[in-house]
Design a protein around this motif. Structure first.
Motif, PDB file in Angstrom:
ATOM      1  N   ARG A 109      23.816  22.814  27.352  1.00 42.33           N
ATOM      2  CA  ARG A 109      23.296  22.388  28.450  1.00 42.33           C
ATOM      3  C   ARG A 109      23.912  21.618  29.588  1.00 42.33           C
ATOM      4  O   ARG A 109      23.521  22.093  30.808  1.00 42.33           O
ATOM      5  CB  ARG A 109      22.094  21.289  27.873  1.00 42.33           C
ATOM      6  CG  ARG A 109      21.302  20.595  29.201  1.00 42.33           C
ATOM      7  CD  ARG A 109      20.271  19.640  28.682  1.00 42.33           C
ATOM      8  NE  ARG A 109      19.304  20.298  28.175  1.00 42.33           N
ATOM      9  CZ  ARG A 109      18.593  20.424  26.990  1.00 42.33           C
ATOM     10  NH1 ARG A 109      19.310  19.586  25.941  1.00 42.33           N
ATOM     11  NH2 ARG A 109      17.695  20.978  26.389  1.00 42.33           N
ATOM     12  N   GLN A 110      25.114  21.292  29.266  1.00 45.28           N
ATOM     13  CA  GLN A 110      26.248  20.644  30.134  1.00 45.28           C
ATOM     14  C   GLN A 110      26.910  21.680  30.972  1.00 45.28           C
ATOM     15  O   GLN A 110      27.106  21.602  32.095  1.00 45.28           O
ATOM     16  CB  GLN A 110      27.001  19.723  29.330  1.00 45.28           C
ATOM     17  CG  GLN A 110      27.904  18.781  30.316  1.00 45.28           C
ATOM     18  CD  GLN A 110      28.889  18.270  29.339  1.00 45.28           C
ATOM     19  OE1 GLN A 110      29.542  18.915  28.324  1.00 45.28           O
ATOM     20  NE2 GLN A 110      29.285  16.940  29.331  1.00 45.28           N
ATOM     21  N   LEU A 112      26.079  25.587  31.129  1.00 45.87           N
ATOM     22  CA  LEU A 112      25.679  26.869  31.464  1.00 45.87           C
ATOM     23  C   LEU A 112      24.618  26.451  32.888  1.00 45.87           C
ATOM     24  O   LEU A 112      24.132  25.535  33.059  1.00 45.87           O
ATOM     25  CB  LEU A 112      24.668  27.430  30.566  1.00 45.87           C
ATOM     26  CG  LEU A 112      25.200  27.852  29.346  1.00 45.87           C
ATOM     27  CD1 LEU A 112      24.141  28.355  28.154  1.00 45.87           C
ATOM     28  CD2 LEU A 112      26.192  29.138  29.610  1.00 45.87           C
ATOM     29  N   LYS A 113      24.784  27.582  33.677  1.00 42.09           N
ATOM     30  CA  LYS A 113      23.944  27.626  34.773  1.00 42.09           C
ATOM     31  C   LYS A 113      23.331  28.790  35.166  1.00 42.09           C
ATOM     32  O   LYS A 113      23.608  29.912  34.442  1.00 42.09           O
ATOM     33  CB  LYS A 113      24.809  27.206  35.836  1.00 42.09           C
ATOM     34  CG  LYS A 113      25.916  28.163  36.400  1.00 42.09           C
ATOM     35  CD  LYS A 113      26.584  27.638  37.428  1.00 42.09           C
ATOM     36  CE  LYS A 113      27.488  28.449  38.168  1.00 42.09           C
ATOM     37  NZ  LYS A 113      28.826  28.880  36.851  1.00 42.09           N
ATOM     38  N   ALA A 114      22.513  29.173  35.907  1.00 45.37           N
ATOM     39  CA  ALA A 114      21.907  30.262  36.351  1.00 45.37           C
ATOM     40  C   ALA A 114      22.952  31.405  36.670  1.00 45.37           C
ATOM     41  O   ALA A 114      23.837  31.136  37.392  1.00 45.37           O
ATOM     42  CB  ALA A 114      20.889  30.258  37.556  1.00 45.37           C
ATOM     43  N   ILE A 135      18.316  27.870  25.124  1.00 45.14           N
ATOM     44  CA  ILE A 135      18.955  27.025  26.347  1.00 45.14           C
ATOM     45  C   ILE A 135      19.427  28.213  27.623  1.00 45.14           C
ATOM     46  O   ILE A 135      19.236  27.871  28.886  1.00 45.14           O
ATOM     47  CB  ILE A 135      20.410  26.496  26.050  1.00 45.14           C
ATOM     48  CG1 ILE A 135      21.152  25.701  26.730  1.00 45.14           C
ATOM     49  CG2 ILE A 135      21.320  27.714  25.590  1.00 45.14           C
ATOM     50  CD1 ILE A 135      20.188  24.318  27.054  1.00 45.14           C
ATOM     51  N   CYS A 136      19.359  29.475  27.119  1.00 48.11           N
ATOM     52  CA  CYS A 136      19.601  30.274  28.148  1.00 48.11           C
ATOM     53  C   CYS A 136      18.144  30.481  29.098  1.00 48.11           C
ATOM     54  O   CYS A 136      18.311  30.467  30.218  1.00 48.11           O
ATOM     55  CB  CYS A 136      19.776  31.611  27.596  1.00 48.11           C
ATOM     56  SG  CYS A 136      21.467  32.022  27.085  1.00 48.11           S
ATOM     57  N   GLU A 138      16.185  27.957  29.635  1.00 48.98           N
ATOM     58  CA  GLU A 138      16.086  26.691  30.258  1.00 48.98           C
ATOM     59  C   GLU A 138      16.934  26.947  31.617  1.00 48.98           C
ATOM     60  O   GLU A 138      16.737  26.271  32.793  1.00 48.98           O
ATOM     61  CB  GLU A 138      16.654  25.695  29.312  1.00 48.98           C
ATOM     62  CG  GLU A 138      16.615  24.341  30.196  1.00 48.98           C
ATOM     63  CD  GLU A 138      17.110  23.106  29.456  1.00 48.98           C
ATOM     64  OE1 GLU A 138      17.754  22.311  29.675  1.00 48.98           O
ATOM     65  OE2 GLU A 138      16.610  23.164  27.981  1.00 48.98           O
ATOM     66  N   LYS A 139      18.227  27.138  31.490  1.00 42.91           N
ATOM     67  CA  LYS A 139      19.126  27.371  32.346  1.00 42.91           C
ATOM     68  C   LYS A 139      19.218  28.496  33.335  1.00 42.91           C
ATOM     69  O   LYS A 139      19.897  28.681  34.235  1.00 42.91           O
ATOM     70  CB  LYS A 139      20.641  27.120  31.704  1.00 42.91           C
ATOM     71  CG  LYS A 139      20.844  25.706  31.344  1.00 42.91           C
ATOM     72  CD  LYS A 139      20.812  24.717  32.173  1.00 42.91           C
ATOM     73  CE  LYS A 139      21.008  23.473  31.520  1.00 42.91           C
ATOM     74  NZ  LYS A 139      21.183  22.252  32.777  1.00 42.91           N
TER      75      LYS A 139
END
Length: 408
Positions: A109-110, A112-114, A135-136, A138-139
């Motif tokens: 979560r900290q 990963l980004k799009a 998490i993928c 979500e991000k």
């Protein structure tokens, strides 16, 4: 390490094996699901409750100090068991699944980004698929999958093609719970690091069979469960490099993981306690040390050599059965054999073997995408441990011949 290995002596340490199922002596071939517990582990668990049951870290009375010392002794033993650099790198969890979720929901979560990518393999357990999917999603990151061949080996050329500057996390299983395949994780880690990616290794199946050295592997994270290594259920270990754990936010809030609390602000505890909120599973963690001591005393190399004998013997014996196909025949395997028997459902095999006192696992083994890869609904799986014998394998073969004659 003991000089010789005597399976008859080993079996004496496991009281559960001395029973009958449906009037037949128990043959326990479900070790990949959970191993049985030696008497030393059972006694350690009982001793905790009879002699020093108390909450840890917070009390100054004698029982609390004794419980704390025993609990922390397990951390030191786990550190040595996988050769971590520091005891602060050992975080206790409920098991492998929680360890993976902790990393996904904190580091993932900290960081990963799009547009980022996470790579897993085609033989992962659901617990190393679903957390990364979550998490993928979500991000806005993308999940990539390393394919496998018909033998059950990862296609490393394809893995290299998946790696790029977008790759932020690689999460792969060290040993497949369904196929027994031993993956070349050191090579996988090295290649991922060339792109700056961090690597989590699911060591649930590997830790009971292989010598583990997280420093030599250069793993960023390594997770495993007590109950796969002859210890109690409900306890696991997350190893993480200290600099990574230091930078990660807490997974849960509560007691123990704090330094100071006010209504305005909370400051968090040092490692590893930052990730250990609330009263932990003290008794089972204390008994976990007895399991690690037991395995270490016998020696992984001694255990591995004997289990490889069982694997070779069982593979040759099962291949003599007409219509039986072993799913997963990688060159490097631990003592796990998954198989299908032509025209007979795996559940029927499991039920009929149980009637003969033989415990195997049937189904998809929490690896549904892997079953889809081989175009099957599931398999029967026999997984061997140090207390199993060739005579028990003979009983499995006899049982399968009987099933084939009746249902085939």
């Amino acid at each position: 390490m003991i000089a010789t290995f005597d399976v008859i002596d080993i079996r004496k340490d496991f009281p559960i094996l001395n029973q009958t199922i449906h009037g037949k002596p128990l043959v326990y071939f479900d070790n990949a699901a959970t191993t049985q517990k030696p008497l030393s582990v059972i006694e350690a668990l009982s001793q905790y409750y009879m002699e020093f049951n108390a909450n840890i870290h917070r009390g100054i009375h004698t029982l609390a100090e004794k419980a704390t010392a025993e609990y922390e002794a397990t951390r030191d033993k786990a550190k040595a068991f996988i050769n971590a650099a520091q005891r602060e790198e050992i975080v206790f969890t409920r098991g492998t699944t929680e360890g993976i979720n902790l990393v996904a929901q904190t580091y993932g979560r900290q960081n990963l980004k799009a547009g980022d990518e996470v790579i897993i393999s085609g033989m992962e357990h659901h617990s190393n698929i679903v957390p990364w999917q979550m998490i993928c999603e979500e991000k806005g990151a993308t999940l990539r999958v390393i394919p496998i061949n018909e033998q059950g080996d990862l296609l490393l050329d394809e893995y290299e093609k998946l790696l790029s500057e977008k790759t932020k996390i690689v999460a792969v299983v060290y040993v497949s719970n369904s196929l027994g395949t031993i993956n070349p994780v050191k090579e996988i880690i090295t290649k991922a690091h060339q792109y700056g990616a961090k690597v989590l290794i699911d060591g649930a199946q590997a830790s009971a069979h292989l010598d583990i050295d997280v420093q030599d592997l250069d793993a960023d994270f390594y997770v495993f469960s007590s109950h796969k290594v002859y210890g109690p259920t409900g306890v696991g270990v997350l190893y993480g490099k200290r600099e990574l754990l230091d930078a990660m936010p807490p997974y849960q809030g509560g007691g123990e993981m704090i330094r100071e609390v006010s209504f305005g602000k909370t400051t968090y505890n040092d490692l590893p306690y930052k990730f250990e909120a609330g009263t932990p599973n003290i008794a089972d963690t204390v008994a976990f040390k007895a399991a690690l001591d037991y395995v270490t005393t016998i020696g992984k190399s001694v255990i591995g050599e004997y289990e490889h004998e069982l694997l070779t013997y069982a593979t040759e014996s099962l291949q003599s059965i007409d219509g039986l196909q072993i799913i997963g025949q990688a060159k490097e395997k631990i003592s796990v054999i998954s198989y299908v028997l032509e025209g007979i459902h795996h559940q029927d095999i499991g039920i009929m073997l149980d009637n003969d006192g033989i415990a195997v696992r049937t189904g998809h083994h929490c690896t549904q995408p892997l079953m889809d890869r081989f175009c099957i609904l599931g398999t029967s799986r026999a997984s061997f441990a140090m207390y199993n014998t060739k005579e028990e394998i003979d009983r499995l073969v006899q049982g399968l011949h009987k099933i084939k004659k009746k249902l085939g």
